[in-house]
Design an enzyme around this catalytic site. Structure first.
Site, short mmCIF file in Angstrom:
data_model
loop_
_atom_site.label_atom_id
_atom_site.label_comp_id
_atom_site.label_asym_id
_atom_site.label_seq_id
_atom_site.Cartn_x
_atom_site.Cartn_y
_atom_site.Cartn_z
CB VAL A 12 9.76 51.99 30.76
CG1 VAL A 12 9.51 52.92 29.58
CG2 VAL A 12 8.72 52.21 31.85
CG HIS A 24 12.81 52.31 23.36
ND1 HIS A 24 13.57 52.35 24.52
CD2 HIS A 24 13.67 52.57 22.35
CE1 HIS A 24 14.81 52.63 24.21
NE2 HIS A 24 14.91 52.77 22.89
CG ASP A 36 7.87 54.59 23.20
OD1 ASP A 36 6.79 55.15 22.93
OD2 ASP A 36 8.97 55.16 23.12
CE LYS A 56 9.19 57.96 20.63
NZ LYS A 56 8.88 57.86 22.08
CD GLU A 70 17.71 62.87 35.46
OE1 GLU A 70 18.29 63.93 35.79
OE2 GLU A 70 18.10 62.13 34.55
CE LYS A 129 24.61 64.98 61.22
NZ LYS A 129 25.84 64.23 61.48
#
Length: 433
Positions: A136, A138, A163, A165, A331, A352
């Site tokens: 990805v 830009h 991207d 834009k 995330e 663990k």
């Protein structure tokens, strides 16, 4: 009859002696030609004959080998803090424009050869273990080319998400580069990517879908962004991925209390001028998540089966829909999915099995907020370069630490901040092929 001075007691005719002397001269000349031509080319890493001797099916641009001695000294820590000396030792390079790439790629064979792209698998092991990349990007076309070149192998497959834009000239230059490769393509569906919104995860999902449709039977997928660079060769990556033995390697840890609001409340995306978007939290609480939540990173190393399950499984699709109005969903998305027992390559949800960014292998990032004296408990050494959004933009002073880590990729790099660090990444990796 004449007595041979070289062989006492042996007698030769004048004619035989002339023949022997001629042979001696011929042998000396042959040795001279061998060491001045053959051995010179063998030691010259930029020559085509070297490619044949070493089995290296591509011409390596001389500029990398010119950088290698200085870069090796940097990695060993011998030039720490000597930026002026490093700049003096390394010749400056011309910054290439979008127009350069549009022109250079009109002859794809010449472009790939001159720019140092690998033309054939470097080993049977690498040939039989193709890797997929979701990229990805830009902005900087030169940095994109440098990333692509350092991870490129003809047996791998690469999806490039532009991207929407990003500047038109940038997009045209990237498409020109991509057009020269059968195993590199632009994503079939493009997003307008904005920080904090679902668009980042969607861009990678678009590439995942395209990569599964590729005829290349890749084994693992890595996702990257435009400021990444590898710190391992393709062969080293293949060996690391084989050691995973079908497991994923994803940063997946307990969710910090101060970040719980990211998914506990509904967030709204505010679009300006139909292009740029921001995201804002509302006071509307969301329904509980359909699966346990874990905290992680955008960057993942996952199996083909994991990707297939993400795109086809109904439970996963429900979680994706639930996540779309959260902030920075990438995330938690992969970190949480990798703790679901039905996901291929996952690990149990028990503490663990928590993994941090330093115990997973996907991406090395130097977070400034946790940097300091490692002998006194800091997670990372101090950043020697500049810091953006709490992330160190890696420079030459950080490279000795970077190359001691086990990660496959590192972030973040910026040629405007430290181009020599990027040059050294390239030189070191190419020398290790």
């Amino acid at each position: 009859m004449y007595t041979n001075a070289f062989l006492p007691g042996w007698k030769f005719s004048k004619r035989i002696k002339c023949v022997l002397l001629s042979l001696l001269v011929f042998f000396i000349a042959l040795v001279f030609v061998y060491f001045t031509c053959y051995k010179t080319s063998e030691l010259d890493p930029t020559s085509q004959s070297t490619a044949r001797i070493l089995g290296e099916p591509a011409r390596v641009p001389r500029e990398y080998w010119e950088d290698l001695p200085v870069c090796s000294a940097i990695i060993r820590g011998e030039l720490m803090g000597k930026k002026d000396e490093i700049a003096r030792l390394l010749r400056p390079r011309e910054r290439l424009s979008e127009e350069f790439y549009r022109g250079a790629t009109t002859d794809c064979d010449a472009y790939k050869d001159k720019r140092g792209f690998i033309a054939a698998p470097l080993s049977a092991e690498e040939r039989d273990f193709p890797i997929a990349y979701s990229m990805v990007i830009h902005g900087d076309v030169k940095l994109f080319e440098r990333l692509l070149r350092t991870i490129y192998q003809p047996q791998n497959v690469y999806c490039v998400h532009l991207d929407q834009k990003s500047p038109e000239a940038f997009q045209e230059a990237v498409r020109a580069i991509v057009s020269c490769f059968t195993n590199v393509f632009v994503a079939s569906k493009l997003e307008s990517v904005s920080w904090g919104t679902w668009s980042i995860a969607q861009a990678h999902l678009n590439c995942m879908d395209d990569l599964l449709k590729s005829p290349v039977e890749w084994k693992y997928l890595l996702n990257t962004c435009g400021s990444d660079l590898p710190i391992k060769t393709n062969a080293e990556m293949v060996r690391a991925l084989k050691l995973l033995n079908g497991q994923n390697s994803i940063y997946s840890d307990a969710f910090p209390d101060h970040n719980l609001h990211r998914w506990q409340y509904h967030h709204e995306v505010i679009t300006n001028n139909n292009v740029y978007s921001t995201i804002a939290r509302t006071d509307i609480r969301k329904t509980p998540p359909p699966i346990p939540m874990f905290y992680g990173s955008t960057y993942i190393v996952v199996t083909r089966e994991f990707v297939k399950h993400v795109l086809e499984d109904e439970e996963v699709q429900n979680f994706i829909e639930w996540s779309k109005d959260t902030i920075m969903p990438e995330e938690h998305l992969w970190a949480s999915l990798n703790r679901v027992s039905s996901m291929p390559g996952s690990v149990p949800a028990h503490s663990k099995y928590h993994r941090t960014d330093m115990t997973s292998i996907g991406r090395l990032v130097l977070w400034s907020g946790e940097a300091g004296d490692v002998t006194k408990g800091a997670a990372y050494p101090p950043c020697t370069s500049v810091i953006r959004r709490e992330v160190c933009v890696l420079g030459v002073g950080d490279l000795p630490w970077v190359f001691r880590q086990h990660h496959l990729m590192a972030n973040k790099f910026d040629p405007q901040v430290d181009d020599i660090a990027i040059r050294c990444i390239e030189a070191i990796l190419i020398s290790k092929r």
